[in-house]
Design an enzyme around this catalytic site. Structure first.
Site, PDB file in Angstrom:
ATOM      1  N   ASP A  12       0.874  -1.176   0.000  1.00 32.94           N
ATOM      2  CA  ASP A  12       0.000   0.000   0.000  1.00 32.94           C
ATOM      3  C   ASP A  12       0.909   1.223   0.000  1.00 32.94           C
ATOM      4  O   ASP A  12       1.403   1.638   1.046  1.00 32.94           O
ATOM      5  CB  ASP A  12      -0.899  -0.009   1.237  1.00 32.94           C
ATOM      6  CG  ASP A  12      -1.828   1.192   1.285  1.00 32.94           C
ATOM      7  OD1 ASP A  12      -2.183   1.717   0.213  1.00 32.94           O
ATOM      8  OD2 ASP A  12      -2.192   1.610   2.402  1.00 32.94           O
ATOM      9  N   GLU A  72      -1.439  -1.315  -4.736  1.00 31.37           N
ATOM     10  CA  GLU A  72      -2.699  -0.603  -4.909  1.00 31.37           C
ATOM     11  C   GLU A  72      -2.536   0.536  -5.909  1.00 31.37           C
ATOM     12  O   GLU A  72      -1.545   1.259  -5.876  1.00 31.37           O
ATOM     13  CB  GLU A  72      -3.184  -0.054  -3.565  1.00 31.37           C
ATOM     14  CG  GLU A  72      -4.579   0.522  -3.639  1.00 31.37           C
ATOM     15  CD  GLU A  72      -5.125   0.861  -2.273  1.00 31.37           C
ATOM     16  OE1 GLU A  72      -6.049   0.152  -1.832  1.00 31.37           O
ATOM     17  OE2 GLU A  72      -4.640   1.824  -1.654  1.00 31.37           O
ATOM     18  N   ASP A 144      -2.082   1.070   7.273  1.00 25.51           N
ATOM     19  CA  ASP A 144      -1.372   0.863   6.003  1.00 25.51           C
ATOM     20  C   ASP A 144      -0.944  -0.597   5.849  1.00 25.51           C
ATOM     21  O   ASP A 144      -1.034  -1.164   4.761  1.00 25.51           O
ATOM     22  CB  ASP A 144      -0.152   1.787   5.931  1.00 25.51           C
ATOM     23  CG  ASP A 144      -0.546   3.241   6.130  1.00 25.51           C
ATOM     24  OD1 ASP A 144      -1.124   3.820   5.208  1.00 25.51           O
ATOM     25  OD2 ASP A 144      -0.291   3.770   7.225  1.00 25.51           O
TER      26      ASP A 144
END
Length: 171
Positions: A12, A72, A144
């Site tokens: 992420d 992502e 996260d």
């Protein structure tokens, strides 16, 4: 039939905090391996912050030796400068596994939420509840890191779906 273990790294990306999560996939079983966050200090110049992310992810790849990775995707928002900086962090997040010969998949945030929770607009609490169900041994230290595990789970799900489709097409 013996199923091969596939180790997946989910990332992420973020300039302040880049979350990472590693899972093993054995057939349709998900096994938590590790997760954490690479941080960079806001007081540092952008180049040093990107270097910190690079070095942190290199350590993760070196220690956990994933076979596949997933990152992502990001969307453009109203803050153009912030979006560009996030894009640079994302570039580092994609580059590190690629430099080790690891294929890197990309997933939209709504697809990650839909895959893990069942709703594309799920909030972070819903993601963490599902993570406890899917990976009971995981205790992500930051949101996260939790998001990174969700990205890894999404990749595991979609890679298995793609394999099934290939098998059906071969019939």
């Amino acid at each position: 039939m013996i199923s091969r273990t596939i180790r997946i790294l989910g990332i992420d990306p973020g300039l302040r905090r880049t979350g990472w999560g590693v899972i093993d996939v054995e057939g349709n079983r998900l096994i938590f391996v590790a997760c954490g966050t690479v941080e960079s200090r806001e007081s540092l110049p952008l180049s040093e912050r990107l270097l910190a992310i690079h070095e942190g992810l290199v350590r993760v790849v070196s220690e956990h030796r994933p076979l596949e990775a997933a990152v992502e995707q990001t969307f453009v928002n109203k803050d153009g400068a912030g979006t560009l900086k996030l894009g640079q962090a994302r570039g580092v997040a994609m580059l590190v596994p690629a430099m080790s010969g690891i294929s890197v998949a990309e997933y939209a945030p709504n697809l990650v939420k839909k895959t893990v929770v069942g709703a594309g607009h799920a909030d972070k609490n819903q993601i963490q509840v599902m993570l406890k169900i899917l990976l009971p041994k995981a205790a992500p230290p930051t949101p996260d890191a939790a998001d990174a595990l969700a990205i890894a789970i999404t990749h595991a799900h979609h890679r298995q779906s793609a394999m099934l489709l290939r098998k059906v097409a071969a019939l």
